[in-house]
Design a protein around this motif. Structure first.
Motif, PDB file in Angstrom:
ATOM      1  N   GLU A 390       2.513   3.927  -4.117  1.00 48.25           N
ATOM      2  CA  GLU A 390       2.038   5.193  -4.679  1.00 48.25           C
ATOM      3  C   GLU A 390       1.672   5.090  -6.154  1.00 48.25           C
ATOM      4  O   GLU A 390       0.822   5.842  -6.645  1.00 48.25           O
ATOM      5  N   THR A 391       2.306   4.173  -6.865  1.00 50.47           N
ATOM      6  CA  THR A 391       2.116   4.113  -8.321  1.00 50.47           C
ATOM      7  C   THR A 391       1.570   2.790  -8.820  1.00 50.47           C
ATOM      8  O   THR A 391       1.128   2.698  -9.965  1.00 50.47           O
ATOM      9  N   GLY A 392       1.643   1.729  -8.006  1.00 56.20           N
ATOM     10  CA  GLY A 392       1.203   0.410  -8.450  1.00 56.20           C
ATOM     11  C   GLY A 392       2.270  -0.393  -9.156  1.00 56.20           C
ATOM     12  O   GLY A 392       1.993  -1.489  -9.666  1.00 56.20           O
ATOM     13  N   PHE A 424      17.416  -8.685   5.715  1.00 56.14           N
ATOM     14  CA  PHE A 424      17.018  -7.330   6.090  1.00 56.14           C
ATOM     15  C   PHE A 424      15.511  -7.277   6.351  1.00 56.14           C
ATOM     16  O   PHE A 424      14.728  -7.963   5.701  1.00 56.14           O
ATOM     17  N   GLU A 425      15.133  -6.423   7.288  1.00 55.23           N
ATOM     18  CA  GLU A 425      13.759  -6.367   7.759  1.00 55.23           C
ATOM     19  C   GLU A 425      12.900  -5.421   6.917  1.00 55.23           C
ATOM     20  O   GLU A 425      13.200  -4.233   6.793  1.00 55.23           O
ATOM     21  N   PHE A 426      11.849  -5.955   6.330  1.00 54.13           N
ATOM     22  CA  PHE A 426      10.808  -5.182   5.660  1.00 54.13           C
ATOM     23  C   PHE A 426       9.637  -6.120   5.407  1.00 54.13           C
ATOM     24  O   PHE A 426       9.726  -7.329   5.687  1.00 54.13           O
ATOM     25  N   ASP A 427       8.549  -5.603   4.918  1.00 50.42           N
ATOM     26  CA  ASP A 427       7.327  -6.384   4.698  1.00 50.42           C
ATOM     27  C   ASP A 427       7.525  -7.297   3.491  1.00 50.42           C
ATOM     28  O   ASP A 427       7.396  -6.868   2.340  1.00 50.42           O
ATOM     29  N   ALA A 428       7.825  -8.572   3.747  1.00 49.61           N
ATOM     30  CA  ALA A 428       8.150  -9.501   2.669  1.00 49.61           C
ATOM     31  C   ALA A 428       6.958  -9.763   1.752  1.00 49.61           C
ATOM     32  O   ALA A 428       7.118  -9.887   0.531  1.00 49.61           O
ATOM     33  N   GLU A 429       5.760  -9.844   2.312  1.00 46.61           N
ATOM     34  CA  GLU A 429       4.583 -10.108   1.481  1.00 46.61           C
ATOM     35  C   GLU A 429       4.291  -8.931   0.553  1.00 46.61           C
ATOM     36  O   GLU A 429       3.974  -9.117  -0.623  1.00 46.61           O
ATOM     37  N   LEU A 430       4.407  -7.718   1.093  1.00 49.04           N
ATOM     38  CA  LEU A 430       4.240  -6.538   0.245  1.00 49.04           C
ATOM     39  C   LEU A 430       5.324  -6.502  -0.825  1.00 49.04           C
ATOM     40  O   LEU A 430       5.050  -6.177  -1.992  1.00 49.04           O
ATOM     41  N   ALA A 431       6.531  -6.844  -0.441  1.00 49.95           N
ATOM     42  CA  ALA A 431       7.641  -6.837  -1.391  1.00 49.95           C
ATOM     43  C   ALA A 431       7.412  -7.852  -2.500  1.00 49.95           C
ATOM     44  O   ALA A 431       7.651  -7.560  -3.687  1.00 49.95           O
ATOM     45  N   TYR A 432       6.935  -9.034  -2.136  1.00 49.65           N
ATOM     46  CA  TYR A 432       6.681 -10.039  -3.174  1.00 49.65           C
ATOM     47  C   TYR A 432       5.561  -9.580  -4.101  1.00 49.65           C
ATOM     48  O   TYR A 432       5.655  -9.722  -5.328  1.00 49.65           O
ATOM     49  N   GLU A 433       4.517  -9.028  -3.524  1.00 42.77           N
ATOM     50  CA  GLU A 433       3.411  -8.506  -4.335  1.00 42.77           C
ATOM     51  C   GLU A 433       3.920  -7.461  -5.327  1.00 42.77           C
ATOM     52  O   GLU A 433       3.546  -7.465  -6.510  1.00 42.77           O
ATOM     53  N   ALA A 434       4.788  -6.584  -4.860  1.00 42.22           N
ATOM     54  CA  ALA A 434       5.332  -5.527  -5.728  1.00 42.22           C
ATOM     55  C   ALA A 434       6.173  -6.128  -6.845  1.00 42.22           C
ATOM     56  O   ALA A 434       6.092  -5.690  -8.004  1.00 42.22           O
ATOM     57  N   CYS A 435       6.998  -7.117  -6.514  1.00 40.43           N
ATOM     58  CA  CYS A 435       7.832  -7.756  -7.536  1.00 40.43           C
ATOM     59  C   CYS A 435       6.975  -8.447  -8.601  1.00 40.43           C
ATOM     60  O   CYS A 435       7.207  -8.293  -9.801  1.00 40.43           O
TER      61      CYS A 435
END
Length: 750
Positions: A390-392, A424-435
């Motif tokens: 939502e915010t980038g 834990f299950e979540f979108d790892a690629e999205l999570a890495y991108e966010a980090c």
């Protein structure tokens, strides 16, 4: 008969001398040990009202007078109540929320005082007040009204017992504001004589808060008056009743950040039963959560503290999405909220949470959740990622769909990375991108940090140059580990190098992490114990130890184990002088150590890394025994959305994560002779302490019968279930005899 009698006596003796007599099974209601008033006095800043675990509603009494002591709305030393509002923060230093104030009155009392802005109020007495998980009650003495509160996830439920009076009223005040909070737009609609709808938009710490509500009254009101603010907007409604002796009126308030219709649906879905049934359900939910850890102790005060800390660890983050998944998106920064536009987001398949006090909670609260809240951890991570989409950028300190930018670091990163490596299950690629993107933005001086490898001193009010450099470096290490596991080796090398930026502020001549000017010169004069703009709510003593990603490297920089030991000893013995000016957040002092503020929380455990675990054990025991009390002034500092309480829970079990994203817990000393932790898949992890009452140090630790040659256990070992046995001793030298291995640098234990 004599023969039978002799046989019975013999049987009793045999059973009594049995080497394995069966333990008496005592079924305790653990909610009875919770004292929600702990932290309502002193610096704790907690509230005593009704809520559910991680619930959207925090229905609690408001004194109605502003100030630091009343940040959570309530202060134990006060003697008046000005109403009951539906949202509160737990244990923070930020004065916000207090939404939708409800106050019952009658003709018995009508005095007013300027201190609470002339709002209706009543005196109260702690002897006629009580609280337990999911329930709060108080007698409003001036009116003769008994107020009771309970809650579901999204609905606050009031029950008022009135005396006979022809002029009974219920005030619903949207214009009420306290501390930092201020309404920007209010609206009240009378749907019928038992239903209200409306909204309260506000600014404050959450600069663009949107709260819609629907209220149901069990008894129709006979008349009403709407009071408007200076701009002509309806800001308060007074409902009129004629009541009989002991007549009860129930008020249900549904909340939503998206619409009044959603708030009304919450009432329909969650509150079909009467007050007592809803209260019982709330208590049952709390009981189930508290039963996840069962401790054995003869000390009732310790049990009160333990289960209150476990309770307070579950007051945040808070539920943010409606039952259909809708909520106000975090990108609505300009206040242009229109239902049906992108301002209303919707999640599928999980609950959206907010109130992420990440500077505090990444240290112990979120690691605790991975142990006892495994079903909620994926939702929390997905909520952080929703904020990113939502915010980038990942949140720094978010609440009610607003980024407050309070405190420092990008500490959503260790929370995400820890959850990733724990499976834990979540979108790892999205999570890495966010980090990665959150670590590469140009705001909050990250651009300068990327350029120089440290943040220099400037004239900013909260420059906090040393603290920011230290915390950014730790978060960078987390990203490096994440990148390596995903095969992104170029990123791994880049962020691993950045994780060593703390060294750029190390003054070898003085053996301090010291601020620099933009040209790279150390700032002089420099007095480590002074509280300056260079350190975030701390001084140089506190932040010296914040290199959890490379404790061995810090020991080496300090000059080796002997010099490190001297400095660490000084941390706990160099007490402030009487003339030193200590800020609000320097509380719970042991020398320069301040347990009332988070940067100190891991420091006692660093003795494990220099082969002196007995000192860690003594200090941890001292903190557990002295810094937490079963009384209103029971917290030595702000509770901070679960961090202070989570430190207690983990440390009392005998372990704590020095590095919260490495997948290990450093061993300390248990507080209880036995603790049984429910972990995933029906397994239990039991901690026993043999000889705890007579001894103060740990001689050895065995996991499932095998003596450990290391000073830590892994998350995986706990989640597999089993038994951890501490064998105690009174000999500190014996405790330090075995040189145990510490966690390896740059290794994740998954």
């Amino acid at each position: 008969m004599k023969l039978n009698f002799a046989y019975i006596v013999l049987l009793i003796l045999v059973l009594g001398c049995s080497p394995n007599p069966s333990k008496e099974v005592i079924h305790e209601n653990l909610i009875d040990f919770v004292n929600p008033f702990i932290g309502t006095d002193g610096p704790g800043n907690t509230y005593p009202g009704a809520t559910t675990p991680f619930g959207m509603v925090q229905l609690s009494p408001d004194i109605g007078i502003p100030g630091w002591d009343r940040i959570a709305g309530y202060y134990y030393q006060d003697s008046i109540i000005s109403g009951f509002s539906h949202t509160h923060l737990t244990g923070t230093g930020a004065g916000d929320l207090y939404d939708i104030l409800v106050m019952p009155t009658n003709s018995r009392f009508s005095d007013s005082i300027p201190e609470n802005n002339y709002k209706p109020y009543s005196k109260f007495d702690h002897q006629k007040e009580g609280a337990s998980p999911g329930y709060y009650w108080v007698d409003l003495l001036d009116f003769g009204i008994k107020a009771e509160l309970t809650a579901t996830s999204r609905v606050g439920i009031h029950r008022y017992t009135f005396p006979e009076d022809k002029d009974t009223q219920i005030h619903v005040d949207l214009g009420y504001s306290l501390n930092w909070d201020k309404p920007t737009d209010t609206f009240i609609k009378v749907v019928n004589n038992s239903t209200l709808q409306g909204h309260r938009m506000s600014t404050g710490w959450a600069r663009n808060q949107r709260l819609f509500f629907e209220m149901h009254f069990s008894t129709p009101f006979q008349a009403y008056q709407i009071i408007r603010d200076d701009e002509g907007k309806p800001s308060k409604i007074i409902l009129n009743y004629t009541t009989e002796e002991r007549e009860q009126i129930q008020v249900k308030t549904g909340l939503s950040s998206a619409s009044s219709a959603a708030a009304g649906k919450a009432i329909q879905v969650e509150t079909s039963e009467d007050f007592d049934s809803i209260k019982k359900k709330a208590q049952d939910i709390w009981e189930k959560e508290l039963q996840k850890i069962k401790i054995t102790s003869q000390d009732t005060d310790k049990k009160n503290i333990f289960y209150t800390m476990l309770y307070q660890s579950m007051l945040a983050p808070t539920l943010y999405s409606d039952s259909n998944g809708e909520y106000k998106a975090a990108n609505d920064a300009n206040g242009k909220l229109k239902v049906g536009t992108d301002s209303i987001a919707k999640v599928e398949g999980f609950n959206r949470y907010d109130t992420f006090s990440l500077w505090d909670t990444f240290r112990a609260a979120h690691p605790l959740y991975t142990l006892i809240q495994p079903e909620k951890v994926p939702d929390m991570i997905k909520s952080l990622l929703a904020h990113y989409t939502e915010t980038g950028i990942l949140p720094v300190w978010s609440m009610q769909g607003s980024e407050t930018n309070m405190m420092i670091g990008y500490h959503a990163v260790p929370v995400i990375v820890d959850a990733y490596f724990k499976g834990f299950e979540f979108d790892a690629e999205l999570a890495y991108e966010a980090c990665k993107k959150s670590a590469m933005v140009d705001g909050r001086e990250i651009d300068i940090y990327k350029e120089k490898g440290y943040i220099p001193v400037n004239e900013g009010h909260e420059n906090w140059s040393v603290s920011k450099t230290m915390e950014y470096a730790y978060d960078d290490w987390c990203i490096a580990m994440f990148a390596k596991d995903l095969g992104k080796m170029e990123d791994h090398d880049y962020f691993l190098q950045r994780s060593e930026n703390w060294k750029n502020l190390y003054n070898t001549k003085r053996s301090w992490l010291q601020p620099k000017d933009p040209s790279g010169n150390f700032i002089e004069p420099f007095i480590p114990k002074e509280y300056t703009p260079y350190f975030c709510e701390s001084n140089a003593w506190h932040y010296y130890w914040f290199v959890p990603q490379d404790v061995d490297g810090l020991i080496s920089k300090t000059g080796g184990k002997e010099r490190f030991t001297q400095k660490l000893d000084s941390m706990f013995s160099y007490a402030p002088s009487p003339e030193d000016k200590l800020p609000l957040f320097s509380t719970g002092m042991i020398g320069q150590y301040a347990h009332g503020n988070e940067p100190s929380h891991h420091v006692a455990y660093l003795y494990n890394y220099i082969g002196q675990p007995s000192k860690a054990q003594k200090l941890v025991s001292t903190i557990l025994e002295n810094q937490y009390k079963n009384e209103p002034n029971g917290h030595c500092g702000n509770e901070d959305c679960g961090q202070m309480s989570s430190w207690y829970i983990l440390s009392s079990l005998g372990f704590y994560p020095v590095n919260p994203a490495q997948g290990v817990y450093d061993l300390g000393i248990p507080l209880f002779e036995e603790a049984i932790v429910e972990v995933a898949n029906g397994k239990t992890f039991t901690v026993n302490a043999n000889g705890l009452e007579e001894n103060q140090f740990v001689q050895s630790v065995a996991l499932n019968g095998e003596t450990l040659d290391r000073s830590y256990i892994t998350h995986k070992e706990i989640m597999n279930g089993g038994t951890l046995v501490f064998t105690m001793t009174n000999d500190a030298k014996l405790a330090d005899k075995n040189q145990l291995k510490t966690p390896e640098v740059n290794k994740i234990y998954n």
